[in-house]
Design a protein around this motif. Sequence first.
Motif, PDB file in Angstrom:
ATOM      1  N   ILE A   6     -67.742  24.354 -34.255  1.00  0.00           N
ATOM      2  CA  ILE A   6     -68.232  23.863 -32.965  1.00  0.00           C
ATOM      3  C   ILE A   6     -69.752  23.809 -33.063  1.00  0.00           C
ATOM      4  N   ASN A   7     -70.310  22.635 -32.820  1.00  0.00           N
ATOM      5  CA  ASN A   7     -71.762  22.442 -32.818  1.00  0.00           C
ATOM      6  C   ASN A   7     -72.229  22.488 -31.366  1.00  0.00           C
ATOM      7  N   PHE A   8     -72.867  23.591 -30.995  1.00  0.00           N
ATOM      8  CA  PHE A   8     -73.306  23.847 -29.623  1.00  0.00           C
ATOM      9  C   PHE A   8     -74.795  23.548 -29.542  1.00  0.00           C
ATOM     10  N   THR A   9     -75.146  22.422 -28.921  1.00  0.00           N
ATOM     11  CA  THR A   9     -76.548  22.000 -28.869  1.00  0.00           C
ATOM     12  C   THR A   9     -76.976  21.674 -27.441  1.00  0.00           C
ATOM     13  N   GLY A  10     -76.681  22.566 -26.538  1.00  0.00           N
ATOM     14  CA  GLY A  10     -77.013  22.318 -25.140  1.00  0.00           C
ATOM     15  C   GLY A  10     -77.371  23.594 -24.417  1.00  0.00           C
ATOM     16  N   PRO A  11     -77.499  23.500 -23.103  1.00  0.00           N
ATOM     17  CA  PRO A  11     -77.824  24.669 -22.294  1.00  0.00           C
ATOM     18  C   PRO A  11     -76.605  25.572 -22.107  1.00  0.00           C
ATOM     19  N   VAL A  12     -76.875  26.791 -21.693  1.00  0.00           N
ATOM     20  CA  VAL A  12     -75.812  27.741 -21.359  1.00  0.00           C
ATOM     21  C   VAL A  12     -75.564  27.602 -19.860  1.00  0.00           C
ATOM     22  N   ASN A  13     -74.445  26.956 -19.510  1.00  0.00           N
ATOM     23  CA  ASN A  13     -74.118  26.728 -18.100  1.00  0.00           C
ATOM     24  C   ASN A  13     -72.603  26.647 -17.923  1.00  0.00           C
ATOM     25  N   ALA A  14     -72.146  26.349 -16.726  1.00  0.00           N
ATOM     26  CA  ALA A  14     -70.709  26.301 -16.432  1.00  0.00           C
ATOM     27  C   ALA A  14     -69.990  25.282 -17.308  1.00  0.00           C
ATOM     28  N   SER A  15     -70.588  24.120 -17.478  1.00  0.00           N
ATOM     29  CA  SER A  15     -69.957  23.055 -18.258  1.00  0.00           C
ATOM     30  C   SER A  15     -69.811  23.431 -19.728  1.00  0.00           C
ATOM     31  N   THR A  16     -70.891  23.923 -20.340  1.00  0.00           N
ATOM     32  CA  THR A  16     -70.817  24.263 -21.765  1.00  0.00           C
ATOM     33  C   THR A  16     -69.941  25.496 -21.994  1.00  0.00           C
ATOM     34  N   CYS A  17     -69.893  26.394 -21.021  1.00  0.00           N
ATOM     35  CA  CYS A  17     -69.035  27.570 -21.115  1.00  0.00           C
ATOM     36  C   CYS A  17     -67.571  27.144 -21.153  1.00  0.00           C
ATOM     37  N   SER A  18     -67.170  26.282 -20.227  1.00  0.00           N
ATOM     38  CA  SER A  18     -65.767  25.847 -20.202  1.00  0.00           C
ATOM     39  C   SER A  18     -65.420  25.033 -21.445  1.00  0.00           C
ATOM     40  N   GLN A  19     -66.367  24.238 -21.944  1.00  0.00           N
ATOM     41  CA  GLN A  19     -66.118  23.471 -23.169  1.00  0.00           C
ATOM     42  C   GLN A  19     -65.930  24.391 -24.374  1.00  0.00           C
ATOM     43  N   LEU A  20     -66.758  25.438 -24.449  1.00  0.00           N
ATOM     44  CA  LEU A  20     -66.632  26.372 -25.562  1.00  0.00           C
ATOM     45  C   LEU A  20     -65.280  27.088 -25.515  1.00  0.00           C
ATOM     46  N   LEU A  35     -63.712  30.320 -37.136  1.00  0.00           N
ATOM     47  CA  LEU A  35     -64.522  29.462 -36.285  1.00  0.00           C
ATOM     48  C   LEU A  35     -65.981  29.650 -36.656  1.00  0.00           C
ATOM     49  N   VAL A  36     -66.674  28.539 -36.902  1.00  0.00           N
ATOM     50  CA  VAL A  36     -68.121  28.555 -37.093  1.00  0.00           C
ATOM     51  C   VAL A  36     -68.730  27.940 -35.844  1.00  0.00           C
ATOM     52  N   LEU A  37     -69.658  28.654 -35.243  1.00  0.00           N
ATOM     53  CA  LEU A  37     -70.364  28.154 -34.074  1.00  0.00           C
ATOM     54  C   LEU A  37     -71.815  27.936 -34.470  1.00  0.00           C
ATOM     55  N   ASN A  38     -72.173  26.666 -34.716  1.00  0.00           N
ATOM     56  CA  ASN A  38     -73.554  26.284 -35.003  1.00  0.00           C
ATOM     57  C   ASN A  38     -74.274  26.146 -33.670  1.00  0.00           C
ATOM     58  N   ILE A  39     -75.379  26.859 -33.511  1.00  0.00           N
ATOM     59  CA  ILE A  39     -76.038  26.911 -32.205  1.00  0.00           C
ATOM     60  C   ILE A  39     -77.485  26.436 -32.285  1.00  0.00           C
ATOM     61  N   ALA A  40     -77.854  25.596 -31.323  1.00  0.00           N
ATOM     62  CA  ALA A  40     -79.243  25.228 -31.048  1.00  0.00           C
ATOM     63  C   ALA A  40     -79.335  25.145 -29.532  1.00  0.00           C
ATOM     64  N   THR A  41     -79.926  26.156 -28.898  1.00  0.00           N
ATOM     65  CA  THR A  41     -79.970  26.179 -27.441  1.00  0.00           C
ATOM     66  C   THR A  41     -81.241  26.862 -26.945  1.00  0.00           C
ATOM     67  N   MET A  42     -81.704  26.383 -25.811  1.00  0.00           N
ATOM     68  CA  MET A  42     -82.849  27.007 -25.155  1.00  0.00           C
ATOM     69  C   MET A  42     -82.375  28.042 -24.142  1.00  0.00           C
ATOM     70  N   GLY A  43     -81.059  28.316 -24.118  1.00  0.00           N
ATOM     71  CA  GLY A  43     -80.514  29.333 -23.228  1.00  0.00           C
ATOM     72  C   GLY A  43     -80.063  28.761 -21.912  1.00  0.00           C
ATOM     73  N   GLY A  44     -79.995  29.616 -20.911  1.00  0.00           N
ATOM     74  CA  GLY A  44     -79.507  29.182 -19.609  1.00  0.00           C
ATOM     75  C   GLY A  44     -79.079  30.365 -18.755  1.00  0.00           C
ATOM     76  N   GLU A  45     -77.944  30.205 -18.088  1.00  0.00           N
ATOM     77  CA  GLU A  45     -77.506  31.154 -17.072  1.00  0.00           C
ATOM     78  C   GLU A  45     -76.838  32.394 -17.668  1.00  0.00           C
ATOM     79  N   CYS A  46     -77.293  33.553 -17.187  1.00  0.00           N
ATOM     80  CA  CYS A  46     -76.802  34.836 -17.696  1.00  0.00           C
ATOM     81  C   CYS A  46     -75.285  34.962 -17.587  1.00  0.00           C
ATOM     82  N   SER A  47     -74.735  34.677 -16.428  1.00  0.00           N
ATOM     83  CA  SER A  47     -73.297  34.901 -16.226  1.00  0.00           C
ATOM     84  C   SER A  47     -72.463  34.133 -17.236  1.00  0.00           C
ATOM     85  N   TYR A  48     -72.858  32.921 -17.556  1.00  0.00           N
ATOM     86  CA  TYR A  48     -72.089  32.130 -18.523  1.00  0.00           C
ATOM     87  C   TYR A  48     -72.339  32.588 -19.955  1.00  0.00           C
TER      88      TYR A  48
END
Length: 183
Positions: A6-20, A35-48
Amino acid sequence: MPLHVINFTGPVNASTCSQLIEKASLAVQRDASGLVLNIATMGGECSYGFTMYNFLLSLPIPVHTHNLGTVESMGNIIFLAGERRTACRHSKFLFHPFHWHLQGAVDHSRMSEYAMSLDYDLQLYARIVAERTPDAAEKLETEKYLIAAPRILDPQQALAAGLIHGIELPVIKAEFVSSFIHS
């Protein structure tokens, strides 16, 4: 049993949480070897971020997280869910103070609730970092970074701090099952 990436290249939010959660669940259902999780993110919401961390820890397959370029803020918590953690040679990790966006009027009770939540999230964040880096040569001063003194770590510093186990390029093979999360 192919490896799923999974290539995760977005913010940490409700949408990306449900997609993950959806994509990782599909990997398990399809008997992925890992599972390999490739990450490039500027972060986001704590709860997610905490939700994604807990979900990744619960998976019955090995999880390898990899920093593609920058892992910032709540992205660090998601990253730390990896059983194996690696980073590209030209990458960074950023720890910095939390900030919330408040809209409209806030009464005293609500402000107290926000302050309690902020304090709780800070303690939870620091506890996760400590739990996932117990044998680090250099102990991180996570609470300090989250309150007043941001810190950027390059891969060598991340290695010393126990955030990563190695510095390497991501592995890409035709037989891997790849998916993407970007917003």
